[in-house]
Write an enzyme that holds these catalytic residues in place. Structure first.
Site, short mmCIF file in Angstrom:
data_model
loop_
_atom_site.label_atom_id
_atom_site.label_comp_id
_atom_site.label_asym_id
_atom_site.label_seq_id
_atom_site.Cartn_x
_atom_site.Cartn_y
_atom_site.Cartn_z
N ALA A 1 0.70 -1.13 -0.03
CA ALA A 1 0.01 -0.18 0.03
C ALA A 1 0.37 1.14 0.22
CB ALA A 1 -1.03 0.01 1.03
N GLU B 1 5.29 11.46 0.78
CA GLU B 1 3.07 12.14 0.88
C GLU B 1 3.06 12.33 -0.52
OE1 GLU B 1 2.57 15.68 2.61
OE2 GLU B 1 4.30 15.23 4.28
N1 CAA Z 1 -10.20 14.46 1.11
C1 CAA Z 1 -11.50 13.48 1.48
N2 CAA Z 1 -11.75 12.96 0.85
C2 CAA Z 1 -10.85 11.62 -0.21
C3 CAA Z 1 -9.63 12.15 -0.76
C4 CAA Z 1 -9.68 13.22 -0.11
N3 CAA Z 1 -8.86 14.33 0.03
N4 CAA Z 1 -9.32 11.45 -1.71
C5 CAA Z 1 -9.77 10.57 -1.96
N5 CAA Z 1 -10.96 10.68 -0.75
C6 CAA Z 1 -12.32 9.73 -0.66
C7 CAA Z 1 -13.34 9.70 -2.12
O1 CAA Z 1 -14.17 10.22 -1.66
C8 CAA Z 1 -13.99 8.35 -1.96
O2 CAA Z 1 -15.32 8.18 -1.47
P1 CAA Z 1 -15.92 7.52 -1.74
O3 CAA Z 1 -16.03 6.08 -1.52
O4 CAA Z 1 -17.06 7.68 -0.49
O5 CAA Z 1 -17.33 8.15 -2.15
C9 CAA Z 1 -12.61 7.52 -0.86
O6 CAA Z 1 -12.36 8.48 -0.58
C10 CAA Z 1 -12.13 6.49 -2.46
O7 CAA Z 1 -11.43 7.82 -3.41
P2 CAA Z 1 -10.26 6.59 -4.68
O8 CAA Z 1 -11.37 6.25 -5.44
O9 CAA Z 1 -10.24 8.06 -5.51
O10 CAA Z 1 -9.09 6.26 -4.23
P3 CAA Z 1 -7.90 5.25 -4.16
O11 CAA Z 1 -7.84 4.44 -4.39
O12 CAA Z 1 -8.23 5.46 -6.44
O13 CAA Z 1 -6.79 6.68 -4.22
C11 CAA Z 1 -5.19 7.89 -4.31
C12 CAA Z 1 -6.43 7.71 -4.55
C13 CAA Z 1 -5.04 9.48 -4.89
C14 CAA Z 1 -3.96 7.44 -5.49
C15 CAA Z 1 -4.65 7.91 -2.95
O14 CAA Z 1 -4.26 6.46 -2.69
C16 CAA Z 1 -3.57 8.37 -2.64
O15 CAA Z 1 -3.44 9.74 -2.50
N6 CAA Z 1 -2.52 7.75 -2.97
C17 CAA Z 1 -0.91 8.25 -2.41
C18 CAA Z 1 -0.63 8.04 -0.79
C19 CAA Z 1 0.42 8.68 0.07
O16 CAA Z 1 0.15 9.57 -0.62
N7 CAA Z 1 1.28 8.20 0.53
C20 CAA Z 1 1.60 9.16 1.22
C21 CAA Z 1 2.49 8.53 3.01
S1 CAA Z 1 2.61 9.12 3.80
C22 CAA Z 1 4.92 10.01 3.49
O17 CAA Z 1 5.00 10.07 2.69
C23 CAA Z 1 4.86 9.80 4.92
C24 CAA Z 1 6.47 10.26 5.36
O18 CAA Z 1 7.16 9.27 5.05
C25 CAA Z 1 6.77 12.00 5.34
#
Ligand code: CAA
Length: 384
Positions: A129, A363
């Site tokens: 994930a 992120e």
């Molecule tokens: N705000 C609120 N709700 C949201 C949202 C947001 N920004 N984005 C999605 N949702 C909701 C959708 O509305 C949907 O809700 P419903 O089922 O009620 O309609 C639900 O979440 C699912 O949305 P998606 O179908 O769009 O989700 P997805 O599985 O296709 O994933 C994605 C979308 C944008 C690819 C997401 O998985 C993502 O952001 N991936 C990247 C993860 C990431 O950034 N990881 C970083 C880890 S932290 C890190 O890096 C920290 C560190 O080391 C410093």
């Protein structure tokens, strides 16, 4: 350029720059070489009240927002982005509590973070994930008055050093994205341990480790928000945090640009400082222009969110995408201007180039940022 900082933001900027120049610059190479967590600097930032800048006053903060957070992050990253990331994760780990926590949870966990006494961490990523953040395999099972957590989180910043972990787990796999929940897990909870420290290309003083949960029992009251809210809490947290990554990227680029401009004005070849050659000065002109453009975007996104904006995903992704791609170009050109010296560890720009790379990855990779931006554009035009 005047960036129209408030008097308080200007003070925060100057204070952070002073600490960065006096306390971080002399040790950044050692921290990088030895992959040493910067505890003394974290304490220094705590004493200077810099962990308070983005938290509300009722939880020990000074009531600022993303703009104040960005200003601190930018100034730290100008000197060492490993330190800046360690600091930045104090907001990433706090946002789930701010967004979804009860009053009791906020009162318990946020004041020690504000005081710089306890570092938080944000635990979403797993081996399966990463970009597909909802594919979480870690489980949390309700058992009497608590939850039992099993699974492994990967690449967690501040792991091992932090004490407050916001952890995302599945409470019901059959419900997919709606079966996730967010929890607070404290360090030293039985069944919670850490994997080895990852060996990284850059950001080497920040700590990146696995979190391992083996029948880890936490009290029921450590659930953050409602069961099933986890994914939304994670996404909203990342939305709020991505402009800060943009600010870090601006800071890294600024540091590299300054080092390159200084070098170019001193280094003499063909009888003249190399800055007098158009091949070099035009590189610097592009670097300076791109940095200002990214800074303008990051600041306006931060200010817009601080003013209470809703539906912020697209702008936040843009701030991170534009600034981190810019930082990669600027740091690469800084190494180019220093030539052979730029490639040596005796000069700071090779570290900045290594550090800039991560801003395009963590992120959410920049491919994910494009996906977020594009999905909002598609939605907007589909509804017309
Ligand atoms: N705000 C609120 N709700 C949201 C949202 C947001 N920004 N984005 C999605 N949702 C909701 C959708 O509305 C949907 O809700 P419903 O089922 O009620 O309609 C639900 O979440 C699912 O949305 P998606 O179908 O769009 O989700 P997805 O599985 O296709 O994933 C994605 C979308 C944008 C690819 C997401 O998985 C993502 O952001 N991936 C990247 C993860 C990431 O950034 N990881 C970083 C880890 S932290 C890190 O890096 C920290 C560190 O080391 C410093």
């Amino acid at each position: 350029m005047d960036h129209f900082l408030t008097e308080e933001q200007q003070m925060i900027k100057e204070l952070t720059r002073k600490i960065a120049e006096e306390r971080i610059k002399p040790v950044r190479e050692e921290l990088d070489e030895q992959e040493k967590f910067p505890w003394e600097i974290v304490q220094e930032l705590g004493k200077a009240d810099l962990f308070r800048v983005f938290l509300p006053e009722e939880y020990g903060g000074t009531g600022g927002g993303l703009m104040e957070l960005g200003v601190v992050g930018e100034e730290l990253a100008r000197v060492c982005s490993g330190v800046a990331t360690t600091f930045g994760v104090s907001s990433l780990g706090s946002f789930p509590i701010l967004l979804a926590g009860t009053e009791e949870q906020k009162q318990k966990y946020l004041p020690p973070i504000a005081a710089g006494e306890r570092l938080p961490a944000f635990a979403l990523t797993e081996a399966e994930a990463g970009s597909d953040a909802s594919n979480i395999q870690t489980t949390a099972v309700l058992d009497g008055d608590g939850y039992i957590i099993n699974g492994t989180k990967q690449f967690i910043t501040n792991a091992g050093e932090g004490e407050i972990y916001t952890v995302f787990a599945s409470i019901d796999r059959s419900r997919g994205v709606r079966g996730l929940a967010a929890f607070i897990v404290e360090k030293d909870t039985p069944g919670f341990s850490f994997g080895r420290k990852e060996k990284k290309m850059g950001h080497r003083c920040s700590s990146t480790r696995e979190l391992i949960f083996e029948d880890c029992r936490i009290p029921k009251e450590n659930l953050l928000g409602e069961e099933g809210d986890g994914f939304k809490v994670a996404m909203k947290t990342l939305d709020k945090s991505r402009p800060m990554i943009g600010a870090l990227a601006v800071g890294i680029a600024q540091g590299a640009y300054e080092a390159a401009a200084e070098y170019a004005s001193q280094r003499v070849q063909f009888g003249k400082p190399i800055i007098s050659f158009q091949g070099v000065s035009f590189l610097l002109a592009d670097m300076a222009t791109e940095i200002e453009a990214a800074r303008a975007l990051v600041y306006s996104v931060c200010r817009w969110i601080d003013s209470g904006a809703k539906d912020i995903s697209r702008a936040c992704a843009m701030a991170k995408l534009f600034s981190s791609d810019m930082a990669m170009r600027v740091t690469t050109n800084a190494v180019q201007i220093l030539g052979g010296y730029g490639y040596m560890r005796d000069y700071p720009v090779e570290k900045m180039m290594r550090d800039a790379k991560l801003t395009q990855i963590y992120e959410g990779t920049n491919q994910i940022q494009r996906l977020v931006i594009a999905s909002r554009i598609i939605k907007e035009y589909a509804s017309q």
